[in-house]
Write a protein that holds these residues in place. Structure first.
Motif, PDB file in Angstrom:
ATOM      1  N   UNK A   7       0.843  -1.210   0.000  1.00 30.99           N
ATOM      2  CA  UNK A   7       0.000   0.000   0.000  1.00 30.99           C
ATOM      3  C   UNK A   7       0.872   1.251   0.000  1.00 30.99           C
ATOM      4  N   UNK A  17      -1.526  10.738   0.321  1.00 25.85           N
ATOM      5  CA  UNK A  17      -2.768  10.500   1.066  1.00 25.85           C
ATOM      6  C   UNK A  17      -3.573  11.786   1.246  1.00 25.85           C
ATOM      7  N   UNK A  21      -7.344  12.140   0.112  1.00 29.14           N
ATOM      8  CA  UNK A  21      -8.356  12.572   1.084  1.00 29.14           C
ATOM      9  C   UNK A  21      -9.144  13.764   0.542  1.00 29.14           C
ATOM     10  N   UNK A  78      -9.635   3.667  -0.156  1.00 27.94           N
ATOM     11  CA  UNK A  78      -8.705   4.139   0.884  1.00 27.94           C
ATOM     12  C   UNK A  78      -9.437   4.873   2.008  1.00 27.94           C
ATOM     13  N   UNK A  80     -11.439   3.947   4.521  1.00 28.21           N
ATOM     14  CA  UNK A  80     -11.268   3.458   5.891  1.00 28.21           C
ATOM     15  C   UNK A  80      -9.896   3.786   6.481  1.00 28.21           C
ATOM     16  N   UNK A  81      -8.864   3.673   5.658  1.00 28.21           N
ATOM     17  CA  UNK A  81      -7.509   3.950   6.157  1.00 28.21           C
ATOM     18  C   UNK A  81      -7.354   5.444   6.456  1.00 28.21           C
ATOM     19  N   UNK A  82      -7.878   6.277   5.563  1.00 36.43           N
ATOM     20  CA  UNK A  82      -7.769   7.734   5.755  1.00 36.43           C
ATOM     21  C   UNK A  82      -8.580   8.170   6.979  1.00 36.43           C
ATOM     22  N   UNK A  84      -9.264   6.299   9.582  1.00 36.45           N
ATOM     23  CA  UNK A  84      -8.586   5.790  10.789  1.00 36.45           C
ATOM     24  C   UNK A  84      -7.368   6.661  11.125  1.00 36.45           C
ATOM     25  N   UNK A  85      -6.600   7.045  10.104  1.00 40.31           N
ATOM     26  CA  UNK A  85      -5.443   7.926  10.348  1.00 40.31           C
ATOM     27  C   UNK A  85      -5.922   9.277  10.874  1.00 40.31           C
ATOM     28  N   UNK A  86      -7.048   9.764  10.327  1.00 39.06           N
ATOM     29  CA  UNK A  86      -7.595  11.048  10.780  1.00 39.06           C
ATOM     30  C   UNK A  86      -7.997  10.991  12.242  1.00 39.06           C
TER      31      UNK A  86
END
Lengths: 102, 102
Positions: A7, A17, A21, A78, A80-82, A84-86
């Motif tokens: 990834x 990212x 986003x 992406x 869910x990953x963005x 979660x990082x947020x």
């Protein structure tokens, strides 16, 4: 190669990212991306090309002489990953500078 | 600064998320981290210092003259983001090179 490094091969480079986003809200014009993110133009052009060739976003047909970009389904994946990082950034990010208990 | 950029300020640089992911399984010695990840030693030292000062990991007391590192609670909080990126990488990563439908 681990799934995570696979990834990051695509979205691990600086600004990638943040660009994805920004496109989660819908297609954006090149100029708006550059102004909103404050990314240097040569960097933005490079990242858009990389993300396009990785199938994460696509270029929209030109209208009124302006280029616009939109996420593909792969790019939308992406979210869910963005998110979660947020969430982590909100709780722990650079702004929250008190040191946690070890 | 958006929550996402606040997160990426800390874990957005190259190797950072891979180091954190590697420590999710438990403390690791410096040498094992370097060998497993294949990260250049000067880069590893820099990233560990940055992640330590951001409260993401901590240095364990020296044993048998080897340095080891473990995630803090703040570092463990990255698990959802790392898992989500890993899932995306498995489905879309550099290895899966067929281009998706736009």
């Amino acid at each position: 190669m681990s799934d995570l490094s696979a990834a990051l091969e695509i979205v691990g480079s600086r600004w990638a990212l943040l660009i994805v986003a920004r496109l989660m809200d819908g297609p954006q014009r090149y100029g708006d991306l550059q102004r909103d993110l404050g990314v240097p133009t040569n960097m933005l052009a490079t990242r858009l090309r990389e993300l396009e060739s990785a199938g994460v976003l696509r270029r929209l047909p030109l209208r009124h002489n302006t280029r616009a970009y939109a996420l593909t389904e792969r790019g939308q994946g992406l979210r869910p990953a963005i998110d979660a990082l947020g969430r982590w950034g909100a709780a722990n990010g650079a702004g929250t500078n008190e040191r946690p208990e070890p």
